[in-house]
Design an enzyme around this catalytic site. Structure first.
Site, PDB file in Angstrom:
ATOM      1  N   ARG A 189      -5.776  39.570  47.592  1.00  8.55           N
ATOM      2  CA  ARG A 189      -5.163  40.631  46.790  1.00  8.55           C
ATOM      3  C   ARG A 189      -4.609  41.764  47.643  1.00  8.55           C
ATOM      4  O   ARG A 189      -3.692  42.464  47.231  1.00  8.55           O
ATOM      5  CB  ARG A 189      -6.179  41.180  45.803  1.00  8.55           C
ATOM      6  CG  ARG A 189      -6.547  40.137  44.760  1.00  8.55           C
ATOM      7  CD  ARG A 189      -6.837  40.821  43.473  1.00  8.55           C
ATOM      8  NE  ARG A 189      -7.294  39.904  42.465  1.00  8.55           N
ATOM      9  CZ  ARG A 189      -8.118  40.233  41.488  1.00  8.55           C
ATOM     10  NH1 ARG A 189      -8.586  41.460  41.427  1.00  8.55           N
ATOM     11  NH2 ARG A 189      -8.468  39.365  40.590  1.00  8.55           N
ATOM     12  N   ASP A 238      -7.402  53.140  31.208  1.00  6.17           N
ATOM     13  CA  ASP A 238      -7.779  52.189  32.258  1.00  6.17           C
ATOM     14  C   ASP A 238      -7.693  52.912  33.596  1.00  6.17           C
ATOM     15  O   ASP A 238      -6.914  53.850  33.756  1.00  6.17           O
ATOM     16  CB  ASP A 238      -6.826  50.983  32.263  1.00  6.17           C
ATOM     17  CG  ASP A 238      -7.430  49.766  32.950  1.00  6.17           C
ATOM     18  OD1 ASP A 238      -7.872  48.839  32.250  1.00  6.17           O
ATOM     19  OD2 ASP A 238      -7.489  49.752  34.202  1.00  6.17           O
TER      20      ASP A 238
HETATM   21  C1  LIG Z   1     -10.840  42.156  32.365  1.00  6.43           C
HETATM   22  S1  LIG Z   1      -9.995  43.614  31.916  1.00  6.43           S
HETATM   23  C2  LIG Z   1     -10.474  43.784  30.216  1.00  6.43           C
HETATM   24  C3  LIG Z   1      -9.318  44.145  29.328  1.00  6.43           C
HETATM   25  C4  LIG Z   1      -9.648  44.205  27.833  1.00  6.43           C
HETATM   26  N1  LIG Z   1     -10.646  45.197  27.548  1.00  6.43           N
HETATM   27  C5  LIG Z   1     -10.069  42.859  27.342  1.00  6.43           C
HETATM   28  O1  LIG Z   1     -11.255  42.619  27.116  1.00  6.43           O
HETATM   29  O2  LIG Z   1      -9.201  41.999  27.164  1.00  6.43           O
HETATM   30  C6  LIG Z   1     -11.003  44.860  32.718  1.00  6.43           C
HETATM   31  C7  LIG Z   1     -10.291  46.193  32.876  1.00  6.43           C
HETATM   32  O3  LIG Z   1     -11.254  47.172  33.270  1.00  6.43           O
HETATM   33  C8  LIG Z   1     -10.607  48.088  34.120  1.00  6.43           C
HETATM   34  N2  LIG Z   1     -11.605  48.841  34.924  1.00  6.43           N
HETATM   35  C9  LIG Z   1     -12.375  48.387  35.940  1.00  6.43           C
HETATM   36  N3  LIG Z   1     -13.099  49.390  36.453  1.00  6.43           N
HETATM   37  C10 LIG Z   1     -12.808  50.501  35.728  1.00  6.43           C
HETATM   38  C11 LIG Z   1     -13.231  51.866  35.785  1.00  6.43           C
HETATM   39  N4  LIG Z   1     -14.123  52.301  36.688  1.00  6.43           N
HETATM   40  N5  LIG Z   1     -12.710  52.720  34.886  1.00  6.43           N
HETATM   41  C12 LIG Z   1     -11.815  52.319  33.964  1.00  6.43           C
HETATM   42  N6  LIG Z   1     -11.358  51.045  33.869  1.00  6.43           N
HETATM   43  C13 LIG Z   1     -11.853  50.148  34.740  1.00  6.43           C
HETATM   44  C14 LIG Z   1      -9.705  47.191  34.968  1.00  6.43           C
HETATM   45  O4  LIG Z   1      -8.649  47.909  35.563  1.00  6.43           O
HETATM   46  C15 LIG Z   1      -9.237  46.156  33.952  1.00  6.43           C
HETATM   47  O5  LIG Z   1      -7.965  46.446  33.439  1.00  6.43           O
END
Ligand SMILES: C[S@@+](CC[C@H](N)C(=O)[O-])C[C@H]1O[C@@H](n2cnc3c(N)ncnc32)[C@H](O)[C@@H]1O
Length: 299
Positions: free
Chosen positions: A55, A163
């Site tokens: 990545r 996010d």
């Molecule tokens: C796998 S996606 C889930 C998206 C959606 N909630 C779903 O279930 O389809 C996880 C998301 O969490 C976000 N994320 C990870 N760490 C985070 C943090 N510390 N604060 C806010 N968002 C975070 C990532 O950028 C990512 O877009």
């Protein structure tokens, strides 16, 4: 089949001598894991080296850096600026329209109807999609909301979608999706909530303004302060806390509890859970937790 080997000039080469890019050695891998954990809460296990290397390879090329050693020095020197790109590169943003559809069914069948009764005086309804990735989740929330809100009466209805990853938030804000990502959206919703592109925009669809206007997108790191205004009637934080360690998850769950209205709901992802009996939550459906009202907690 060519084998892959690392050589001393920090590059991976195939047995045929084709350069595949710099190699991520132990010290730099540990540094990156530490920085990402400290700042985003994301735990990158020792088995994630290839993923991290893959990545970040593009970021090294963009910056014209020859090695991960040079990249880590750049992270140290540039501070918060590079941190944003580093975290953007290492978040996992997998999502889909109507992913784990039972949550949207529950939203329509009892979460919103209950909130409408509870908030009859204020006529205020708030939903938070925390970790919303590229926007599919909050747009689904908005589609369902427009179906179940009573016609004719004005409600102050808002969905906050946040996010940590600024790139996915920028994408979500545009509200344009390739049609193949919309396959899970039922035809009626597709017709009502999207406008299909024509000509140069063929193959994509734009979210209709009456759906988009319900949502406010913002970058927000769940590890830091939450400049948000509760109480929320429903919080979706799905498939986000799986990347955090247990103490961080527990802290997060109690912060969500503090922001939820009594009898409000917290929806988690399919592999996430809150320990049974963790006040003030009660499991009421598949990964659906209700914050017990004041009376229930006292009783
Ligand atoms: C796998 S996606 C889930 C998206 C959606 N909630 C779903 O279930 O389809 C996880 C998301 O969490 C976000 N994320 C990870 N760490 C985070 C943090 N510390 N604060 C806010 N968002 C975070 C990532 O950028 C990512 O877009």
């Amino acid at each position: 089949m060519p084998t892959v080997a690392a050589n001393p000039d920090h590059e991976t080469r195939t047995s045929e001598g084709v350069a595949l890019g710099p190699v991520l050695a132990d010290a730099e891998f540990d540094f990156i894991r530490h920085v990402v954990n400290e700042n985003a809460g994301i735990v990158l296990g020792p088995n994630k080296r290839q993923l991290v290397q893959g990545r970040l390879a593009r970021r090294l090329r963009e910056l014209g850096l020859p090695s991960y050693e040079a990249y880590c020095a750049h992270v140290r020197e540039s501070g918060p600026e590079e941190l944003v790109d580093l975290i953007n590169a290492l978040t996992t943003n997998v999502t889909a329209f109507f992913r784990e559809n039972h949550h949207f069914e529950a939203l329509a069948s009892y979460m919103i109807p209950e909130a409408l009764k509870r908030n009859l005086d204020s006529r205020r309804l708030r939903i938070w999609s925390a970790g919303c990735s590229s926007g599919e989740e909050p747009y689904c929330l908005a589609m369902v909301l427009t179906e179940v809100m009573p016609p004719g009466i004005r409600w102050d209805t808002k969905i906050l979608a946040t996010d940590i990853d600024s790139e996915v938030i920028a994408f979500a804000q545009r509200g344009i999706y390739p049609l193949d990502r919309l396959e899970a959206v039922p035809q009626e919703r597709l017709r009502r909530c999207f406008r299909k592109g024509v000509g140069a925009n063929a193959g994509q669809a734009l979210v209709q303004p009456d759906i988009a206007r319900l949502i406010t997108f913002r970058t927000l790191n769940l590890m830091q302060n939450w400049p948000v205004s509760g109480p929320f009637d429903v919080i979706f934080c799905r498939n986000v806390m799986i990347y955090f360690d247990q103490p961080t998850r527990e802290r997060m769950v109690s912060r969500f509890a503090a922001l939820l209205a009594p009898d409000g709901y917290l929806c988690l992802g399919h592999s996430e859970s809150i320990h049974a009996g963790t006040a003030p939550f009660r499991l009421v459906g598949k990964t659906i937790y209700r914050k017990q009202g004041k009376g229930a907690l006292e009783g």
